[in-house]
Structure formats: structure tokens, C-alpha cells
Design a protein around this motif. Structure first.
Motif, PDB file in Angstrom:
ATOM      1  N   GLY A 268      43.138  37.239  36.521  1.00  0.00           N
ATOM      2  CA  GLY A 268      43.100  38.396  37.404  1.00  0.00           C
ATOM      3  C   GLY A 268      41.849  39.193  37.153  1.00  0.00           C
ATOM      4  O   GLY A 268      41.192  39.004  36.138  1.00  0.00           O
ATOM      5  N   PRO A 269      41.528  40.084  38.090  1.00  0.00           N
ATOM      6  CA  PRO A 269      40.282  40.829  37.946  1.00  0.00           C
ATOM      7  C   PRO A 269      40.290  41.753  36.733  1.00  0.00           C
ATOM      8  O   PRO A 269      41.345  42.027  36.153  1.00  0.00           O
ATOM      9  CB  PRO A 269      40.185  41.636  39.244  1.00  0.00           C
ATOM     10  N   SER A 270      39.111  42.215  36.377  1.00  0.00           N
ATOM     11  CA  SER A 270      38.973  43.110  35.243  1.00  0.00           C
ATOM     12  C   SER A 270      39.780  44.385  35.468  1.00  0.00           C
ATOM     13  O   SER A 270      39.797  44.937  36.560  1.00  0.00           O
ATOM     14  CB  SER A 270      37.500  43.457  35.066  1.00  0.00           C
ATOM     15  N   GLY A 271      40.463  44.844  34.427  1.00  0.00           N
ATOM     16  CA  GLY A 271      41.229  46.073  34.534  1.00  0.00           C
ATOM     17  C   GLY A 271      42.585  45.889  35.182  1.00  0.00           C
ATOM     18  O   GLY A 271      43.298  46.859  35.426  1.00  0.00           O
ATOM     19  N   SER A 272      42.964  44.637  35.442  1.00  0.00           N
ATOM     20  CA  SER A 272      44.233  44.435  36.141  1.00  0.00           C
ATOM     21  C   SER A 272      45.424  44.515  35.189  1.00  0.00           C
ATOM     22  O   SER A 272      46.564  44.513  35.635  1.00  0.00           O
ATOM     23  CB  SER A 272      44.217  43.090  36.856  1.00  0.00           C
ATOM     24  N   GLY A 273      45.164  44.576  33.872  1.00  0.00           N
ATOM     25  CA  GLY A 273      46.274  44.761  32.948  1.00  0.00           C
ATOM     26  C   GLY A 273      46.637  43.524  32.141  1.00  0.00           C
ATOM     27  O   GLY A 273      47.656  43.514  31.455  1.00  0.00           O
ATOM     28  N   LYS A 274      45.796  42.518  32.181  1.00  0.00           N
ATOM     29  CA  LYS A 274      46.106  41.277  31.462  1.00  0.00           C
ATOM     30  C   LYS A 274      46.217  41.513  29.961  1.00  0.00           C
ATOM     31  O   LYS A 274      47.198  41.107  29.321  1.00  0.00           O
ATOM     32  CB  LYS A 274      45.003  40.235  31.729  1.00  0.00           C
TER      33      LYS A 274
HETATM   34  N1  LIG Z   1      43.848  52.815  25.505  1.00  0.00           N
HETATM   35  C1  LIG Z   1      43.745  52.997  26.835  1.00  0.00           C
HETATM   36  N2  LIG Z   1      43.759  54.259  27.343  1.00  0.00           N
HETATM   37  C2  LIG Z   1      43.665  54.471  28.669  1.00  0.00           C
HETATM   38  N3  LIG Z   1      43.543  53.492  29.579  1.00  0.00           N
HETATM   39  C3  LIG Z   1      43.529  52.217  29.142  1.00  0.00           C
HETATM   40  C4  LIG Z   1      43.608  51.910  27.740  1.00  0.00           C
HETATM   41  N4  LIG Z   1      43.548  50.570  27.600  1.00  0.00           N
HETATM   42  C5  LIG Z   1      43.428  50.069  28.859  1.00  0.00           C
HETATM   43  N5  LIG Z   1      43.418  51.045  29.781  1.00  0.00           N
HETATM   44  C6  LIG Z   1      43.332  50.878  31.249  1.00  0.00           C
HETATM   45  O1  LIG Z   1      44.360  50.032  31.650  1.00  0.00           O
HETATM   46  C7  LIG Z   1      43.925  49.121  32.645  1.00  0.00           C
HETATM   47  C8  LIG Z   1      44.227  47.697  32.238  1.00  0.00           C
HETATM   48  O2  LIG Z   1      43.457  47.389  31.096  1.00  0.00           O
HETATM   49  P1  LIG Z   1      43.398  45.935  30.470  1.00  0.00           P
HETATM   50  O3  LIG Z   1      42.504  45.992  29.287  1.00  0.00           O
HETATM   51  O4  LIG Z   1      44.788  45.439  30.255  1.00  0.00           O
HETATM   52  O5  LIG Z   1      42.720  45.091  31.637  1.00  0.00           O
HETATM   53  P2  LIG Z   1      42.320  43.547  31.627  1.00  0.00           P
HETATM   54  O6  LIG Z   1      43.030  42.950  32.767  1.00  0.00           O
HETATM   55  O7  LIG Z   1      42.514  42.983  30.282  1.00  0.00           O
HETATM   56  O8  LIG Z   1      40.761  43.639  31.976  1.00  0.00           O
HETATM   57  P3  LIG Z   1      39.533  42.839  31.340  1.00  0.00           P
HETATM   58  O9  LIG Z   1      39.419  41.589  32.095  1.00  0.00           O
HETATM   59  O10 LIG Z   1      38.378  43.781  31.633  1.00  0.00           O
HETATM   60  O11 LIG Z   1      39.792  42.664  29.890  1.00  0.00           O
HETATM   61  C9  LIG Z   1      42.439  49.378  32.831  1.00  0.00           C
HETATM   62  O12 LIG Z   1      42.274  50.140  34.000  1.00  0.00           O
HETATM   63  C10 LIG Z   1      42.053  50.186  31.628  1.00  0.00           C
HETATM   64  O13 LIG Z   1      41.043  51.106  31.970  1.00  0.00           O
END
Ligand SMILES: Nc1ncnc2c1ncn2[C@@H]1O[C@H](COP(=O)(O)OP(=O)(O)OP(=O)(O)O)[C@@H](O)[C@H]1O
Ligand SMILES: Nc1ncnc2c1ncn2[C@@H]1O[C@H](COP(=O)(O)OP(=O)(O)OP(=O)(O)O)[C@@H](O)[C@H]1O
Ligand SMILES: [Mg+2]
Ligand SMILES: [Mg+2]
Lengths: 221, 244, 245, 286, 244
Positions: free
Chosen positions: B36-42
Motif C-alpha cells: 500500500g502507499p506510504s502512510g497507509s498504516g502498514k
Molecule cells: N508516532 C506517530 N505519531 C503520529 N502519527 C504517526 C506516528 N506513527 C505513524 N503516524 C502516522 O500514521 C500513518 C501511518 O503510518 P505508517 O508508518 O504505519 O505508514 P506506512 O504504511 O508504514 O508508510 P511507509 O510506507 O511510509 O512506511 C502516517 O500518516 C503517519 O504519519
């Protein structure tokens, strides 16, 4: 006036100065060790979400950092006997005061050190099943300590220089010893120049060690 | 038999909702890829599985243990779940061998000798016998990530979580890590893997989960996902990611 | 403790004069603030200059900067103060020395300010160097690659960010300078510590005196802290994590 | 008879703890200062040692431990009041303000506040100091005394301050000041140890007469009696005059120079009729 | 006509030789891709072109100017050569607009209004008109890199250097940057690009240079390189990098 330098006072008062220097070193070593331990606990209390405990730690650190050390030394000296009931002597009082005071500064350094460790390191510690104390003890603090070693030592150099303030309660450190010798012989200039040289040599030596350490650490990373 | 059950979990960072009612499960021996895209919560999702992040709603059950139960012994649970991070997160102040041994000694209570013995076996398995006494900083990224896998395996985990294990690596090194992971999968390890390496997914995944904006948008058998993803968002994502 | 408390002491007239002890403390506070702020200006200017020099490409400049820092931070402030006041003038030509010792206006104030300023500048230089060092190397490359000269790169790219990075340690230093200014009493600047000693000797109400002085120093440090916090907030870069709080 | 009496205050504290803490100065030459081995010596130290001997006998404590606590002019009074120091053997002026906080033994020394100048300057009186820099030591009250003195009225002194007496003397020595106003015994000590003792002279009006005494806690009659009895004994037997001669009229450590500072008439008189009146009693006219 | 001539240059970092007698050239309008394993000297090579790194042997000529001549006005030369970095290196304390305008005002001496006008055009071109008043920290990686390209273009460079412009980006964002680069290439910009994006190379490169251990091992027409690289090292590299 410089031509009239009389360095015989220095040789005459060497035993005096040596004793003062020993006390300065002793005070520095004890206050550093105690300060780092106590300071690390304060830093951990501030970083953990412990409500009143974190708040108390924050207050303690800010208060100590806002009052001149000279005043803290005086207050501790005047107040400790009222608490303990018996006077504990200038040297012991100095040790307690410096440990308590420097802890505030060391705690700020250790806090920065702990915060400089990526959060992932803590997660990695937890992920293999270690608890808070194990993760702190095996993963975070050893790294924080290493990262901050140069700054901790720089603070220690300042601490060493600050030991000169114990004159306020009549303990005799290096500077005080030099001053007394200067007064007894009425040769303050010679003794101040001499003290300046000793301080410079010791502190410069320490900062040289800091630099070498920094290089050593750089290899490991 | 479900090894990891994720039941309708939601998570907030302050005001921001990072996970929205996510539900899925991973069976024993199953390999699930999350993309999933960046920031999607994975990352957030898999960190919730071993309680590195607390959740505010729903529940997660790992091997029958309720993760978000205050009575759960979290260190014990976490030692059952191996985890590998994007940036390796090896302990830079210890040798590679000590990195792998630390948990065995401190958590499993093994004797240092015994732990070292076992660590050497694991390092051999990931092809790094010769690097046991180096510090992580002296290894390449690919080598570091293989150490991280060995460190996780040292706890005898019942399942493994991977959070983008190859995305911080130079292109040349990606395969040396993927190879180790493929081998693990083929040995029957239960795995939940966040990755964009669709080659890996095609090769060993049983299921693919696609997330967007905190929600699980697709949760399909691999063949269905690569055949014809249902949602437009996933199609779009796949086209971008497979294009180059 | 059978101490004779007298909180009214601050408003009592001083023998042989028409001032009260409070007037003394207020004068002292004024000098403390003047010495500290003037020294702060010197410390900031020199600190940034020397700190920058220490990251320059020329090894000679770097060595010069290092020597400066080592010299001023490895001798206690009290000793430096003394050396500036009693020893340095003796190294000057006779006439100039005499002028400095007798006719130079506000000589204690100037000596104390210069001494405190140089001492603090050595510490700031260290912090500035560390701040510059903590910026990604790519930043200066990016500046140079655009066609900036080295000076422009420092002016527009490196120093603005380095300044923001070193605000937290600068805050401590700003708080410290008020506390350190107390050493100026040693050469006869009529600042707070000086007045406190004078007052306690004259009135014999030491505890009240020191309590008042402690509170005044605390107030200085607290205000310094708030001012820096304000600057930190104003210069915060959106979306860029520097220090929290 | 003393043994029958119940002990109170400091005497009880000494008996219970088996120790007495003496407050000492580091450079109050030659009343109380440190020699090359960091041992406190001086005129007042000798007097105090006699007092301690008497207390040993009175309390039957031959093993009484004597601790030394260095004090400064800033902390000596709080240290006496808070119990850290039992008997301060320094160079403390007995005055009314201090009597609010502490008590004093019988006056054992008298100093006159005067000034020292370089002989070459030819200055002889306060009235010649107009517009000139005058040195005093931080935390002392000489400036007020100068202003208060009739000869000093309306004269514009430029005060410069040293943080201790040695620094103040250095101000004079390096021509930053033309005069240094201080207790005459201290001035004499500084001159005798200076590089060129013959260049300086103590001149001018006596600004203040100050009785110097050993300092004790207030309202502690048993202890004060023990102290005063000893001092009175020393005065009667002529021993005090011998001690005076030892410290003020013969060579003393560390440099082995002789201060040549004869006993003032007031002190002679006080030895005949001992008293513990404060400074104000001797300076009524100003 | 050669825009960049690199003649037998060598470079040492202390004892370590980072570049070994490298020779090549880039003609006007030509797009050259540089690839090779990590540490092979790719970044060092292109940093030498605008003298961000000094060389110890050989010479480099850009548009007729000898780069390693002490008399060369380096700031002027560098303003003629645009450069884009792996980690963007935007100036975090300025808005996006100021980032793009700064060099125009301070180096080219344009009036602030004029510069801002021009910057807006360039931001529009890279698709970021709406973000002009944000700070870099508020943009995604792909957006930041596009700003960096606009910033370089603002100096009206005669050629552009790219050092792994997409390798710090999320997979989804890679294409938005590559698209801008493809467009630039198609407009005839002279470009020297360090990248592992072989899709990009196949699409727009004229030549591909392959480096290993500080030396240029292959320097071929694109078709030849992808068809059958001569050296075994390059074959091996290509197989690893194209495999997943
Ligand atoms: N400690 C935190 N405090 C506030 N917001 C957070 C925190 N950790 C993550 N987020 C937010 O939660 C959302 C999901 O973050 P997450 O790291 O799970 O994304 P991801 O899918 O792993 O993205 P990526 O591919 O960039 O690693 C993002 O919008 C991020 O900004
Ligand atoms: N400032 C430096 N000091 C010392 N050695 C350096 C320095 N910069 C680079 N090197 C070394 O020079 C070699 C080439 O580095 P370079 O950054 O050019 O490699 P690269 O091909 O760009 O690799 P990557 O793909 O990792 O960016 C490497 O071995 C590196 O360690
Ligand atoms: Mg993630
Ligand atoms: Mg590179």
C-alpha cells in the motif's frame, strides 16, 4: 611588576596546593559518578510518562539550573545541618551539593542522549522480548552514554573548574589553596598565574582525551 | 488454524486515525504480504501485532493470547514473535554475535556459551559465519539485515513480522535478503511481510493485503490480487509500482 | 536555629547614607543585567565567528579557532577575571597601562564584560561547530552547486539552520551568563553578588539577603529561558523536527 | 561545683559529642590563618586553644576532639547560629548588629580602621583623597566609615574594590588606587609581607575603633562563662600579653617577618578591666 | 560537440583511491546514465564534474572551461551546471518558492520579483504551483525532489547532474520524479544521471556507463549495454538488478 615575579612562593606552598588539587579531583570524580547515575535516573523519569514523578524531575532540573551554583552551595551548607541535626562538614557538604547540582546538568545531557537513539532501537529491544529495564540497560543507555561521552566529559571539565566555588563554605580546593598561599605570602599574582597554568594543563589534557575518545567511538559506529 | 487474528482494530495518534477497523488473520504456516502507499498504516498495523503500538479499539490474538489485555506478559509474547525492521535496528555497540545472543541470554535465560553456539549456527545459516565478531557498522546493509533476521530467529519465534526489510537496501543487496526470506517461507514459517517487492509476493505469498489510508482495502489470495485487484486504488498502485 | 529573622531589613536606612538595602540590591541587579547582556552580545558575535572558522576548509584557520576555544574554556572564569584585571595591563606599554588602570572609564565593567564575553564565546563556538557539523554534508554541497561562494553558502544555507539547531544549548548558555556574571564581584563590579556581600556584612541578616539574591538570579535565568523559548518558537521551521518542547 | 551543675547549650553538646568545632579563618593575619601545613595558627587560635584546654579540664574530657571549620566573613554568623561552629576564633568585630545574632567573648584585640598609602604619594589625610581611587575590600564597611567621618564629608572618593585584602592591596601596589582603607593590623601584616615594605605607610585619621573578639552562640551563659573565665585568667596572669608579643612583636610564619605592631592603649586598658562592649561604645562621637 | 570531457582523472581520499583513470565524455544534448555497485565511485565521479570534489590527476573540461584550473571561477562554473542530490538537500528554513529563487537573486543578480515570477513558472512546470509557500518539511519526498529539480533549472544550466535522484523515494513517488526527468531529456537537456532505474535508462539514455571499484568498466551505447555487456561484472550486476 612581572619582572618582580617571585616564584619561590610556589615551591614553598606546593604541599598546600597538592592537597587542594587532590580535593578538587576527588570532588570532581565523586560528583561526576554520582551526578551521572542520579542524572540518568532523572532523565529517565522525565522521559517516561510517570505523571507527578516526571513533573517533579522536570522541576528539580530546572530549579537547579536556574540558581547560581554558589548559592546552591551556600544553601545546602546552611540547610543540611537543620535536616540531619548534625553538621556534616564542609567537604561532605560540597560532595552532596555538587552531586545534586551536577545531576541536573548530566540529566539534560543523558536526556538528549536517550532521545538521540532512534525509536526503532527501543522497538528492536522490546521485539526480542526484553522488558523496559533490560532494553534501557542493554540497548539504550550504553548507546546514549557513548554518544554523549564527549559532552559528558566537557561537562566534567566545567565541574572541575566549578569546584573552585567551594571557597564559599571553607573547603579547600586547588584555587583556594593557591589563594591562601598567595595571601599568606602576599603574592596573589604569582599564585593566580600558577593556578591558571595547572587548570589549563589538566582541562586541556581532559579535552584531548575527549577528542581521542571521539575518534575511537567513530570507528565502532 | 489462525496464528494471528486481527479483529476490527482502530488506532489513533492523537487526533489522527492511523488504523480504521482493520480485520484479517494469518494462519499457521501462511505467508501474507502487506502493501500500500506510504502512510497507509502498514507499519502501524504490524507493530500492533506484538504490541509495540497500543490499539484503542478491537482486539488482536496471537497464538491464543490476547495481545491488548493488560494482564498479558508482553515481553513473553514478543519473544514468541520475531520482528525485522526496515532499518535493521541492530545494536551498534555490540558485535554481531552479541546482537544475536543478547535476547537468548536475557530473555530465554540461556547460558552465554550455549547462546553463542546457537547464534553461530544461525549466522551460518544466513551466510555470515565470518562476520560474527564485527560490529554492525562494519557490514553492508544486506549483511546487517541478514543479521537482524538471525537475531529474530534466535528466539525460536512461532511467527515472523517484516517491515519493509529491503527498502533501505542498495538494489544489489535486495536479493541476498529476499533469498533468506524465501527459504524461511518454504520451511513453513508463518510470516507477515510489509514489502513492495512484488517478485517476492508472487513467489511465496499465499495472500496479499492492500491498505490505503488506514483501512484494509483488499485481502485476497495472491492469484486474485495480481490477476485483477477489485479496487481502483489498488489497480492504480500496482500499475505505478510494476511499471518501472 | 536561634536566628534573628528580620524581613523588614530591606527597607531599613543604611548607616551614614540615605539609601535602603533594597536600593543596593536594585543597583546590583542593574549591573548584573548590564554586564550579562553586554557580555552576551560579545559572546554571540565571537562565538559564531570562531565556531564558523573552525569548520572552514583552511587548516590554519581551524587551528586558530581551536586554540582560541581551548585557551578560554580551560581556565576557570574567576581566574581569567583576575588575569584580565591584574596581569594583562602589566603587559601593555607603560603609559597605556597607567591609563587603563586609572583613567579608563568604567574599567571594572569593561574588564568584566570582555572577560565574561570571551569565556562564553569559547563555549558557544563549540556548540556552533557541533551544530554546523550536524547538518547533512549535502547541504553545503547543494549551496556550492548552485554557484554560491563559500561565504554565501554559510550565510544563506549553513548558519541559518545551525542557529536553529543550537538554540537549546544557547538557551543554557544564556541562562548561565547571568549566573556567571556573579564572578565580576571579584574585580569590584558593583553587581548583585557584590551588593549581597556588602549587605550581609552591614546588616548581619545573611539568610534574608541570600534568599533575595537567589530569587533575583532565578528570575534572570527564568526570563532568559522564556526569551529563548520565544525565539525558538518564532524561528521554528514548519515540518522540520528540531527539538521538541 | 561545676560538675554538680546540669550542663546546657554548647557545654552539653560538647560533653555529649566529645568534640568541639572551632571556626577558623584562612588569612586573617596574624589573628587566625593557615601555615604551610594547612594548620590553623595565630593569636586567636592560641587563645582558643587555652579555652579548649580549660573546657577539657572542666568537663573531664581529656580526649576532647577539636575540629576545625574554615569560615568566611560571609558565612561565619550563619554557621555559628546553625550549630556547625561552636567557637569562632577569627577576627570578628563585636558590634551591635551582630549582637542581635550572636554573643562575643571578652574583647581580646582592638583594631583601628585607617589607611595605607605609598609613601611617595605624600598623602597624610582623608581630606587629600578627593577625586582619587581608594581601595577597600568587598563586604567591608570602610566606605561608609569614610563618608561618615568629619574629614571625609563632602569629599568625592572613587571607590575600587578587591574581593579580599590581598587583592585590595594589589590594587594599591599596581597603582589602581592611591590608598587602601582597612583594619590597621591587617594593613601592617600586608605591608610586612609585601615586596617592598618600606614603600608603604599607615597614615591618616582613625575612622573607627573596633573591638575584636571570639564569637559564640547567643544566650549560652554556661559556655560564655567558660570562655570569659579563661580569657580573664589569661589577662590576669599576663599570659595574653606574652601571646600578643609572640604574634605581633616577633617574626612569625610563614615568611618569618616581624610585624612590629605594638599594643594599643585601648587594649592595654581592656586587659586591666576586661569588657565585651560593642564597637559603638568606643565610637560615640561620630 | 563535447559538453563535458573527463580525461583520465584519478582521485584519492587519503590513502584510498576512489577514482582510477576515468575517461569519458558527454556531448551536448546527450543523456548518459551511470550505474554500478555501491561504493564504486559514481557519486564521486559526478561531484568532480562541478568541482565539489577536487581531483588529483587528469582534467575535466565543462563547456570549454578547465574545471581543475586554480584560475577558474568555480561559483560561476557551478551555476552553469545544475545538480540534483539523492536526499534533495532543499534548504529547510525557507519556503519552496524561496528555495527556487535564492540562487537567481544572489548568484544571477535577478530582482526578487522577477526571480519569484520565474520560480513560479518552474514550479508549475514540475506540477507544484500549489505548494510554493510551504516549507520543504511539509512535502513528500517526491515533491521535494521535484522542487530540487526546479531549483537547479532556475539557474538556466547548460547541463544537469543527477545523483540517484529516486533512490530515497517511496516506490509510488519514483515515477513522478522520473517523468519530469524524461521530459527534460526529451527537450534536449544534456544530462549525466547516476541511477539504478533501468527503465529510465532504457527509455531515454543514449549511453550507459558502468563503474566498478573506481574504474569505468563499460561505456556503451544503450542498446549494446542492455544487449550484451562485455564485462562479467556488469552482467552479474544487471542480472541482480533486473531480476526482481
Ligand atoms: N508516532 C506517530 N505519531 C503520529 N502519527 C504517526 C506516528 N506513527 C505513524 N503516524 C502516522 O500514521 C500513518 C501511518 O503510518 P505508517 O508508518 O504505519 O505508514 P506506512 O504504511 O508504514 O508508510 P511507509 O510506507 O511510509 O512506511 C502516517 O500518516 C503517519 O504519519
Ligand atoms: N569524503 C570521503 N572520505 C573518504 N572516503 C570517501 C569519501 N566519500 C566517498 N568515499 C569513498 O569513496 C568510494 C566511492 O564513493 P561514492 O560515494 O562515489 O560511491 P557510489 O558509487 O556513489 O556509491 P553509492 O551507490 O553507495 O552512492 C567509497 O568507497 C566511499 O567509501
Ligand atoms: Mg512503514
Ligand atoms: Mg552515491
Amino acid at each position: 611588576m612581572l619582572s618582580g615575579f617571585d616564584f619561590s612562593v610556589i615551591t614553598a606552598s606546593l604541599p598546600f596546593i597538592r592537597e587542594g588539587l587532590l580535593f578538587s579531583v576527588k570532588l570532581t570524580v565523586i560528583a561526576m559518578t554520582g551526578g551521572i547515575i542520579f542524572g540518568t535516573l532523572l532523565a529517565m523519569a522525565r522521559l517516561a510518562n510517570l505523571g507527578p514523578l516526571s513533573l517533579a524531575a522536570t522541576w528539580y532540573v530546572n530549579l537547579m539550573r536556574s540558581i547560581p551554583l554558589l548559592m546552591v552551595i551556600l544553601w545546602f551548607f546552611l540547610v543540611i545541618p537543620l535536616i540531619t541535626g548534625t553538621p556534616i562538614g564542609a567537604e561532605n557538604s560540597a560532595i552532596v551539593t555538587f552531586t545534586a547540582f551536577e545531576a541536573a546538568y548530566y540529566s539534560e545531557i543523558m536526556r538528549a542522549g536517550i532521545q538521540s537513539i532512534p525509536k526503532g532501537q527501543v522497538w528492536a529491544g522490546y521485539a526480542i522480548g526484553m522488558n523496559y529495564w533490560q532494553t534501557m540497560g542493554n540497548v539504550v543507555l550504553p548507546q546514549a552514554f557513548r554518544n554523549m561521552l564527549p559532552i559528558l566529559l566537557t561537562q566534567t571539565i566545567i565541574l572541575f573548574q566549578d569546584t573552585s566555588l567551594v571557597y564559599a563554605i571553607g573547603a579547600k580546593d586547588l584555587l583556594k589553596a593557591a589563594e591562601i598561599a598567595g595571601k599568606n605570602y602576599n603574592r596573589p599574582v604569582e599564585m593566580y598565574v600558577f593556578a591558571a597554568i595547572i587548570y589549563f594543563v589538566i582541562c586541556f589534557g581532559l579535552s584531548y582525551i575527549v577528542k581521542r575518545l571521539q575518534q575511537r567511538i567513530a570507528i565502532i559506529r | 488454524m489462525a496464528m494471528i487474528e486481527i479483529k476490527s482494530i482502530s488506532k489513533w495518534f492523537g487526533q489522527f486515525q492511523a488504523l480504521k477497523e482493520c480485520t484479517t488473520q494469518v494462519d499457521k504456516g501462511e505467508v501474507v504480504v502487506v502493501c500500500g502507499p506510504s502512510g497507509s498504516g502498514k507499519s502501524t498495523l504490524i507493530k500492533c501485532v506484538n504490541a509495540l503500538e497500543p490499539i484503542q479499539q478491537g482486539e488482536i490474538i496471537v497464538d491464543g493470547i490476547r495481545v491488548n489485555d493488560p494482564k498479558t506478559d508482553l515481553p513473553k509474547l514478543r519473544s514468541l514473535v520475531g520482528m525485522v525492521f526496515q532499518h535493521f535496528e541492530l545494536f551498534p555497540h555490540m558485535t554481531v554475535l552479541d546482537n544475536v545472543s543478547l535476547g537468548q541470554v536475557k530473555v530465554l535465560g540461556r547460558k552465554p556459551d550455549e547462546a553463542a553456539e546457537n547464534s553461530k549456527k544461525l549466522l551460518h545459516r544466513v551466510g555470515l559465519s565470518h562476520h560474527a565478531h564485527k560490529h554492525p557498522g562494519q557490514l553492508s546493509g544486506g549483511q546487517q539485515q541478514r543479521v537482524a533476521i538471525a537475531r529474530a530467529l534466535a528466539m525460536n519465534p512461532i511467527c515472523m513480522l517484516f517491515d519493509e526489510p529491503t527498502s533501505a537496501l542498495d538494489p544489489e543487496m535486495i536479493n541476498e535478503v529476499l533469498d533468506v526470506m524465501v527459504e524461511l517461507a518454504q520451511e513453513g514459517m508463518t510470516m507477515m511481510v510489509v514489502t513492495h517487492e512484488m517478485g517476492f509476493a508472487k513467489k511465496v505469498a499465499h495472500r496479499v493485503i492492500f491498505m490505503d489510508a488506514g483501512a484494509i482495502v483488499e485481502d485476497d489470495k495472491k492469484e486474485e490480487f495480481f490477476g485483477s485487484p477489485r479496487s481502483e486504488r489498488a489497480q492504480q498502485f500496482l500499475s505505478k509500482i510494476l511499471h518501472h | 536555629m536561634n536566628y534573628h529573622w528580620n524581613w523588614g531589613i530591606f527597607f531599613e536606612q543604611i548607616k551614614g547614607g540615605d539609601e535602603t538595602y533594597l536600593d543596593w540590591l536594585i543597583t546590583g541587579f542593574g549591573w548584573t543585567v548590564s554586564v550579562s547582556l553586554s557580555a552576551w552580545v560579545i559572546a554571540l558575535l565571537l562565538g559564531f565567528l570562531v565556531g564558523t572558522i573552525r569548520t572552514a576548509p583552511s587548516p590554519w584557520l581551524v587551528r586558530l579557532g581551536t586554540a582560541y576555544v581551548e585557551l578560554f574554556r580551560n581556565v576557570p572564569l574567576l581566574v581569567q577575571m583576575f588575569l584580565w584585571f591584574f596581569v594583562v595591563p602589566e603587559l601593555l606599554p607603560r603609559d597605556l597601562a597607567l591609563w587603563v588602570k586609572q583613567d579608563m572609564p568604567a574599567k571594572e565593567f569593561i574588564t568584566a564584560t570582555v572577560c565574561l564575553g570571551l569565556f562564553t564565546s569559547a563555549r558557544i563556538a563549540e556548540q556552533v561547530r557541533a551544530g554546523i557539523g550536524s547538518l547533512p554534508r549535502g547541504q553545503s554541497m547543494a549551496g556550492l552547486a548552485m554557484g554560491f561562494t563559500l561565504a554565501q553558502t554559510y550565510r544563506y544555507v549553513i548558519l541559518p539552520m545551525a542557529f536553529r539547531i543550537v538554540i537549546p544549548p544557547l538557551t543554557s548558555e544564556f541562562m548561565n551568563i547571568f549566573k556567571n556574571s556573579s564572578v565580576a564581584f571579584a574585580i569590584g563590579v558593583l553587581e548583585l553578588t557584590f551588593q549581597a556581600r556588602q549587605m550581609q556584612e552591614d546588616s548581619e541578616q545573611g539568610i534574608e539577603t541570600y534568599l533575595a539574591v537567589t530569587v533575583l538570579y532565578f528570575a534572570c535565568a527564568f526570563i532568559a529561558n522564556r526569551v529563548m523559548a520565544f525565539i525558538e518558537k518564532r524561528t521554528q521551521v514548519p515540518g522540520y523536527i528540531t527539538s521538541a518542547k | 561545683p561545676a560538675a554538680a551543675q546540669e550542663l546546657t547549650g554548647t557545654m552539653k553538646k560538647i560533653k555529649d559529642s566529645g568534640a568541639i568545632t572551632m571556626g577558623i579563618r584562612e588569612a586573617s593575619y596574624p589573628l587566625s590563618y593557615l601555615d604551610d601545613k594547612q594548620q590553623p595558627i595565630g593569636y586567636h587560635i592560641d587563645v582558643c586553644n587555652k579555652i579548649v584546654d580549660a573546657i577539657k579540664a572542666q568537663l573531664k574530657l581529656p580526649a576532647l576532639k577539636v575540629q576545625h571549620q574554615p569560615v568566611t566573613s560571609q558565612n561565619r554568623i550563619p554557621l555559628v547560629t546553625n550549630g556547625t561552629v561552636d567557637i569562632e576564633c577569627g577576627s570578628t568585630t563585636n558590634n551591635e548588629a551582630r549582637q542581635r545574632q550572636v554573643a562575643f567573648g571578652l574583647t581580646t584585640f582592638v583594631t583601628n580602621v585607617r589607611m595605607t598609602v605609598k609613601k611617595a604619594s605624600g598623602i597624610k589625610s582623608l581630606s587629600e583623597l578627593g577625586g582619587k581611587p581608594v581601595a577597600t575590600t568587598t563586604g567591608t564597611t570602610s566606605v561608609q566609615l569614610m563618608r561618615a567621618h568629619e574629614k571625609g564629608k563632602g569629599i568625592d572618593f572613587k571607590e575600587v574594590y578587591g574581593k579580599d585584602h590581598a587583592d585590595s592591596f594589589l590594587l594599591l601596589e599596581t597603582d589602581r588606587a592611591v590608598a587602601f582603607v582597612m583594619d590597621d593590623n591587617l594593613l601592617a601584616g600586608l605591608i610586612s609581607t609585601s615586596k617592598a615594605p618600606n614603600d608603604y605607610a599607615i597614615v591618616g585619621e582613625v575612622l573607627n575603633v573596633e573591638p575584636i573578639a571570639i564569637m559564640l552562640r547567643k544566650e549560652d551563659t554556661q559556655f560564655k562563662k567558660a570562655v570569659d573565665d579563661t580569657i580573664r585568667g589569661l589577662m590576669k596572669s599576663g599570659e595574653l600579653e606574652k601571646l600578643y608579643a609572640k604574634w605581633f612583636m616577633s617574626p612569625i610564619p610563614p615568611k618569618n617577618v616581624n610585624m612590629n605592631f605594638p599594643m594599643s592603649d585601648l587594649l592595654k586598658q581592656l586587659i586591666k578591666s576586661p569588657a565585651d562592649a560593642p564597637a559603638e561604645a568606643y565610637n560615640k562621637k561620630s
